[in-house]
Design a protein around this motif. Structure first.
Motif, PDB file in Angstrom:
ATOM      1  N   VAL A 145       0.853   8.778   1.313  1.00 56.69           N
ATOM      2  CA  VAL A 145       1.858   8.226   2.676  1.00 56.69           C
ATOM      3  C   VAL A 145       2.202  10.428   3.183  1.00 56.69           C
ATOM      4  N   LEU A 146       2.490  10.850   1.706  1.00 54.18           N
ATOM      5  CA  LEU A 146       3.084  12.156   1.583  1.00 54.18           C
ATOM      6  C   LEU A 146       2.053  13.353   1.968  1.00 54.18           C
ATOM      7  N   LEU A 147       1.132  12.563   2.034  1.00 55.04           N
ATOM      8  CA  LEU A 147      -0.046  13.355   2.645  1.00 55.04           C
ATOM      9  C   LEU A 147      -0.068  13.308   4.473  1.00 55.04           C
ATOM     10  N   GLY A 148       0.414  12.555   4.990  1.00 49.39           N
ATOM     11  CA  GLY A 148       0.192  12.090   5.850  1.00 49.39           C
ATOM     12  C   GLY A 148      -0.654  11.366   6.359  1.00 49.39           C
ATOM     13  N   ILE A 149      -1.655  10.720   5.245  1.00 42.90           N
ATOM     14  CA  ILE A 149      -2.433   9.054   5.856  1.00 42.90           C
ATOM     15  C   ILE A 149      -1.885   8.213   5.951  1.00 42.90           C
ATOM     16  N   ASP A 150      -2.304   7.368   7.516  1.00 37.57           N
ATOM     17  CA  ASP A 150      -2.045   6.228   7.913  1.00 37.57           C
ATOM     18  C   ASP A 150      -2.542   5.345   6.678  1.00 37.57           C
ATOM     19  N   LEU A 151      -1.494   4.896   6.436  1.00 36.67           N
ATOM     20  CA  LEU A 151      -1.498   3.319   5.626  1.00 36.67           C
ATOM     21  C   LEU A 151      -1.329   1.721   6.644  1.00 36.67           C
ATOM     22  N   HIS A 152      -1.040   2.108   7.746  1.00 36.58           N
ATOM     23  CA  HIS A 152      -1.070   0.807   8.547  1.00 36.58           C
ATOM     24  C   HIS A 152      -2.860  -0.069   9.240  1.00 36.58           C
ATOM     25  N   ILE A 153      -2.443  -1.306   8.271  1.00 36.21           N
ATOM     26  CA  ILE A 153      -3.692  -1.766   8.651  1.00 36.21           C
ATOM     27  C   ILE A 153      -3.403  -2.533  10.030  1.00 36.21           C
ATOM     28  N   GLY A 154      -5.144  -2.547  11.040  1.00 35.40           N
ATOM     29  CA  GLY A 154      -5.009  -2.966  12.352  1.00 35.40           C
ATOM     30  C   GLY A 154      -4.223  -1.881  13.366  1.00 35.40           C
TER      31      GLY A 154
ATOM     32  N   LEU B 174       1.620  -1.368   0.065  1.00 33.83           N
ATOM     33  CA  LEU B 174       0.166   0.296   0.089  1.00 33.83           C
ATOM     34  C   LEU B 174       0.891   1.032   0.233  1.00 33.83           C
ATOM     35  N   ALA B 175       1.820   0.770   0.866  1.00 34.75           N
ATOM     36  CA  ALA B 175       2.763   1.915   0.705  1.00 34.75           C
ATOM     37  C   ALA B 175       3.173   2.716  -0.173  1.00 34.75           C
ATOM     38  N   VAL B 176       4.384   1.437  -1.173  1.00 35.21           N
ATOM     39  CA  VAL B 176       4.554   1.668  -2.318  1.00 35.21           C
ATOM     40  C   VAL B 176       3.643   2.387  -3.282  1.00 35.21           C
ATOM     41  N   PHE B 177       2.571   1.727  -3.565  1.00 36.58           N
ATOM     42  CA  PHE B 177       1.869   2.447  -4.805  1.00 36.58           C
ATOM     43  C   PHE B 177       0.764   3.150  -4.128  1.00 36.58           C
ATOM     44  N   LEU B 178       1.016   3.521  -2.800  1.00 31.42           N
ATOM     45  CA  LEU B 178      -0.156   4.407  -2.676  1.00 31.42           C
ATOM     46  C   LEU B 178       0.784   6.103  -1.892  1.00 31.42           C
ATOM     47  N   TRP B 179       2.283   5.419  -2.592  1.00 30.87           N
ATOM     48  CA  TRP B 179       2.901   6.854  -2.279  1.00 30.87           C
ATOM     49  C   TRP B 179       2.494   8.552  -2.249  1.00 30.87           C
TER      50      TRP B 179
END
Length: 58
Positions: free
Chosen positions: A49-58, A41-46
């Motif tokens: 991540v730069l906008l500060g959205i947390d992509l951690h699951i769980g 997710l971090a690689v394809f939606l980088w």
């Protein structure tokens, strides 16, 4: 069936059996799958991540 498709089918079966064996012998765990999913997710939606959205699951 062409040779290319037969080879692709054999490789697919080989990989699926390998994943199953790794799962049964605990080389692949739910925690590992979660970490890989977060990394993908971090690689394809980088940009998120730069906008500060947390992509951690769980």
């Amino acid at each position: 069936m062409s040779r290319w498709r037969l080879r692709a089918l054999i490789v697919l079966v080989y990989v699926v059996v390998g994943i199953y064996v790794a799962w049964v012998y605990d080389y692949i765990t739910p925690g590992l799958l979660r970490d890989v999913a977060e990394a993908l997710l971090a690689v394809f939606l980088w940009f998120l991540v730069l906008l500060g959205i947390d992509l951690h699951i769980g």
